[in-house]
Design a protein around this motif. Structure first.
Motif, PDB file in Angstrom:
ATOM      1  N   VAL A   1       0.855  -1.190   0.000  1.00  0.00           N
ATOM      2  CA  VAL A   1       0.000   0.000   0.000  1.00  0.00           C
ATOM      3  C   VAL A   1       0.894   1.244   0.000  1.00  0.00           C
ATOM      4  O   VAL A   1       1.642   1.474   0.953  1.00  0.00           O
ATOM      5  N   PRO A   2       0.853   2.042  -1.050  1.00  0.00           N
ATOM      6  CA  PRO A   2       1.835   3.128  -1.185  1.00  0.00           C
ATOM      7  C   PRO A   2       1.474   4.367  -0.366  1.00  0.00           C
ATOM      8  O   PRO A   2       0.328   4.562   0.045  1.00  0.00           O
ATOM      9  N   GLY A   3       2.477   5.199  -0.157  1.00  0.00           N
ATOM     10  CA  GLY A   3       2.271   6.554   0.318  1.00  0.00           C
ATOM     11  C   GLY A   3       1.765   6.674   1.741  1.00  0.00           C
ATOM     12  O   GLY A   3       1.917   5.783   2.580  1.00  0.00           O
ATOM     13  N   GLU A   4       1.128   7.809   2.003  1.00  0.00           N
ATOM     14  CA  GLU A   4       0.615   8.123   3.339  1.00  0.00           C
ATOM     15  C   GLU A   4      -0.435   7.120   3.792  1.00  0.00           C
ATOM     16  O   GLU A   4      -0.493   6.759   4.965  1.00  0.00           O
TER      17      GLU A   4
ATOM     18  N   ILE B   1     -21.902  -2.548  -6.545  1.00  0.00           N
ATOM     19  CA  ILE B   1     -20.823  -3.457  -6.932  1.00  0.00           C
ATOM     20  C   ILE B   1     -19.933  -2.719  -7.919  1.00  0.00           C
ATOM     21  O   ILE B   1     -20.336  -2.413  -9.045  1.00  0.00           O
ATOM     22  N   ASN B   2     -18.728  -2.396  -7.472  1.00  0.00           N
ATOM     23  CA  ASN B   2     -17.810  -1.608  -8.296  1.00  0.00           C
ATOM     24  C   ASN B   2     -16.411  -1.830  -7.753  1.00  0.00           C
ATOM     25  O   ASN B   2     -16.072  -1.317  -6.684  1.00  0.00           O
ATOM     26  N   TYR B   3     -15.600  -2.601  -8.471  1.00  0.00           N
ATOM     27  CA  TYR B   3     -14.274  -2.909  -7.936  1.00  0.00           C
ATOM     28  C   TYR B   3     -13.260  -3.128  -9.039  1.00  0.00           C
ATOM     29  O   TYR B   3     -13.607  -3.413 -10.185  1.00  0.00           O
ATOM     30  N   GLU B   4     -12.005  -2.960  -8.633  1.00  0.00           N
ATOM     31  CA  GLU B   4     -10.875  -3.257  -9.504  1.00  0.00           C
ATOM     32  C   GLU B   4      -9.904  -4.142  -8.729  1.00  0.00           C
ATOM     33  O   GLU B   4      -9.919  -4.171  -7.489  1.00  0.00           O
ATOM     34  N   LEU B   5      -9.071  -4.854  -9.466  1.00  0.00           N
ATOM     35  CA  LEU B   5      -8.164  -5.825  -8.869  1.00  0.00           C
ATOM     36  C   LEU B   5      -6.715  -5.448  -9.148  1.00  0.00           C
ATOM     37  O   LEU B   5      -6.397  -4.935 -10.225  1.00  0.00           O
ATOM     38  N   THR B   6      -5.856  -5.722  -8.177  1.00  0.00           N
ATOM     39  CA  THR B   6      -4.417  -5.648  -8.394  1.00  0.00           C
ATOM     40  C   THR B   6      -3.806  -6.982  -8.000  1.00  0.00           C
ATOM     41  O   THR B   6      -4.292  -7.662  -7.094  1.00  0.00           O
ATOM     42  N   GLU B   7      -2.763  -7.355  -8.703  1.00  0.00           N
ATOM     43  CA  GLU B   7      -2.094  -8.631  -8.445  1.00  0.00           C
ATOM     44  C   GLU B   7      -0.980  -8.443  -7.410  1.00  0.00           C
ATOM     45  O   GLU B   7      -0.529  -7.325  -7.155  1.00  0.00           O
TER      46      GLU B   7
ATOM     47  N   LYS C   1      -4.355  -0.180  -4.931  1.00  0.00           N
ATOM     48  CA  LYS C   1      -5.069   1.021  -5.346  1.00  0.00           C
ATOM     49  C   LYS C   1      -6.244   1.267  -4.401  1.00  0.00           C
ATOM     50  O   LYS C   1      -6.805   0.338  -3.835  1.00  0.00           O
ATOM     51  N   GLY C   2      -6.641   2.519  -4.269  1.00  0.00           N
ATOM     52  CA  GLY C   2      -7.860   2.843  -3.550  1.00  0.00           C
ATOM     53  C   GLY C   2      -7.759   2.627  -2.053  1.00  0.00           C
ATOM     54  O   GLY C   2      -6.757   2.155  -1.521  1.00  0.00           O
ATOM     55  N   THR C   3      -8.855   2.987  -1.368  1.00  0.00           N
ATOM     56  CA  THR C   3      -8.878   2.901   0.092  1.00  0.00           C
ATOM     57  C   THR C   3     -10.086   2.154   0.631  1.00  0.00           C
ATOM     58  O   THR C   3     -10.056   1.696   1.773  1.00  0.00           O
ATOM     59  N   ILE C   4     -11.168   2.042  -0.146  1.00  0.00           N
ATOM     60  CA  ILE C   4     -12.392   1.413   0.352  1.00  0.00           C
ATOM     61  C   ILE C   4     -12.913   0.385  -0.646  1.00  0.00           C
ATOM     62  O   ILE C   4     -12.512   0.364  -1.821  1.00  0.00           O
ATOM     63  N   ILE C   5     -13.825  -0.444  -0.164  1.00  0.00           N
ATOM     64  CA  ILE C   5     -14.488  -1.448  -1.005  1.00  0.00           C
ATOM     65  C   ILE C   5     -15.803  -1.832  -0.331  1.00  0.00           C
ATOM     66  O   ILE C   5     -15.868  -1.909   0.901  1.00  0.00           O
TER      67      ILE C   5
ATOM     68  N   ALA D   1      -3.508 -17.028  -6.761  1.00  0.00           N
ATOM     69  CA  ALA D   1      -3.453 -15.562  -6.894  1.00  0.00           C
ATOM     70  C   ALA D   1      -3.698 -14.901  -5.547  1.00  0.00           C
ATOM     71  O   ALA D   1      -4.410 -15.424  -4.690  1.00  0.00           O
ATOM     72  N   SER D   2      -3.095 -13.736  -5.397  1.00  0.00           N
ATOM     73  CA  SER D   2      -3.356 -12.864  -4.255  1.00  0.00           C
ATOM     74  C   SER D   2      -3.809 -11.530  -4.820  1.00  0.00           C
ATOM     75  O   SER D   2      -3.016 -10.816  -5.446  1.00  0.00           O
ATOM     76  N   LEU D   3      -5.077 -11.211  -4.614  1.00  0.00           N
ATOM     77  CA  LEU D   3      -5.711 -10.088  -5.288  1.00  0.00           C
ATOM     78  C   LEU D   3      -5.993  -8.950  -4.324  1.00  0.00           C
ATOM     79  O   LEU D   3      -6.653  -9.136  -3.293  1.00  0.00           O
ATOM     80  N   GLY D   4      -5.505  -7.754  -4.651  1.00  0.00           N
ATOM     81  CA  GLY D   4      -5.968  -6.554  -3.964  1.00  0.00           C
ATOM     82  C   GLY D   4      -7.292  -6.132  -4.575  1.00  0.00           C
ATOM     83  O   GLY D   4      -7.466  -6.167  -5.795  1.00  0.00           O
ATOM     84  N   VAL D   5      -8.249  -5.714  -3.725  1.00  0.00           N
ATOM     85  CA  VAL D   5      -9.582  -5.350  -4.208  1.00  0.00           C
ATOM     86  C   VAL D   5      -9.963  -3.993  -3.612  1.00  0.00           C
ATOM     87  O   VAL D   5      -9.971  -3.822  -2.387  1.00  0.00           O
TER      88      VAL D   5
END
Length: 211
Positions: free
Chosen positions: A110-113, A158-164, A170-174, A196-200
């Motif tokens: 998780v990047p940044g602040e 229902i609105n989401y994106e995935l990172t590997e 990305k983002g802060t909430i889901i 897989a390990s998915l960020g959501v």
């Protein structure tokens, strides 16, 4: 019938997943595993079995895992011993497919602040426990999907994106509805997101804090 075991079946996401699977499929049989099972009313006795049990109770967990096609775990508490028992019982019963829900920050991704705030607010002991649990799963022979969720809310959208794994989060909430949607898709098609390990997260929610 495909047989699916849900660990932590009283959780909010697990209940959303249960309701959708019963409404949208005809070929899935569910075993709902939870402590204090009186909290749940069986929604469909023809397709649903309920087991009162703790994941730390190996004999009961072993009985529940036997004969399943897929295990979906949505648990709280001390994660490392729970993950160890899940891997142990699934391996012993030759049940291979696992969906495991946890939080963001497993890989310091998780990047940044916001990333600094996550580490500080959750705390090192909890984060390290979560990381050890995920490592047990990743180092096992199970076919896993680890879901690393952003901060959750009850928005029905229902609105989401995935990172590997290896990509910045990305983002802060889901929304829990979004997580349930992803889980239902994997249960219906277990070939999705294997090993897989998915960020959501919800697109467009980047920031220094969840909002």
């Amino acid at each position: 019938m495909k047989k699916v075991l849900i660990l932590g079946a009283h959780g909010q996401i697990a209940r959303l997943v249960t309701a959708r699977l019963l409404a949208e499929t005809a070929d899935i049989q569910l075993t709902l595993y939870l402590r204090h099972s009186e909290r749940l009313t069986n929604p469909d006795p023809r397709r649903v079995a309920i087991i009162d049990g703790d994941v730390n109770d190996l004999p009961t967990l072993n009985q529940a895992v036997a004969g399943q096609d897929l295990v979906y775990a949505n648990l709280g508490g001390e994660f490392e011993p729970l993950a160890r028992k899940i891997v142990q019982t699934m391996t012993a019963n030759q049940v291979n497919r696992l969906i495991y829900v946890t939080g963001l920050g497993l890989y310091h991704e998780v990047p940044g602040e916001f990333g600094r705030w996550v580490e500080a607010s959750i705390g090192t002991p909890v984060m390290d426990d979560t990381r050890r649990a995920a490592a047990l799963i990743e180092q096992s022979d199970l076919n896993y999907t680890i879901i690393r969720a952003a901060y959750m809310n009850d928005d029905p959208q229902i609105n989401y994106e995935l990172t590997e794994k290896g990509e910045p989060f990305k983002g802060t909430i889901i929304s829990r509805a979004s997580l349930a949607d992803l889980i239902v898709k994997i249960i219906r098609d277990p070939q999705l997101h294997q090993f897989a390990s998915l960020g959501v997260d919800q697109p467009g929610t980047d920031g220094d804090r969840p909002y």
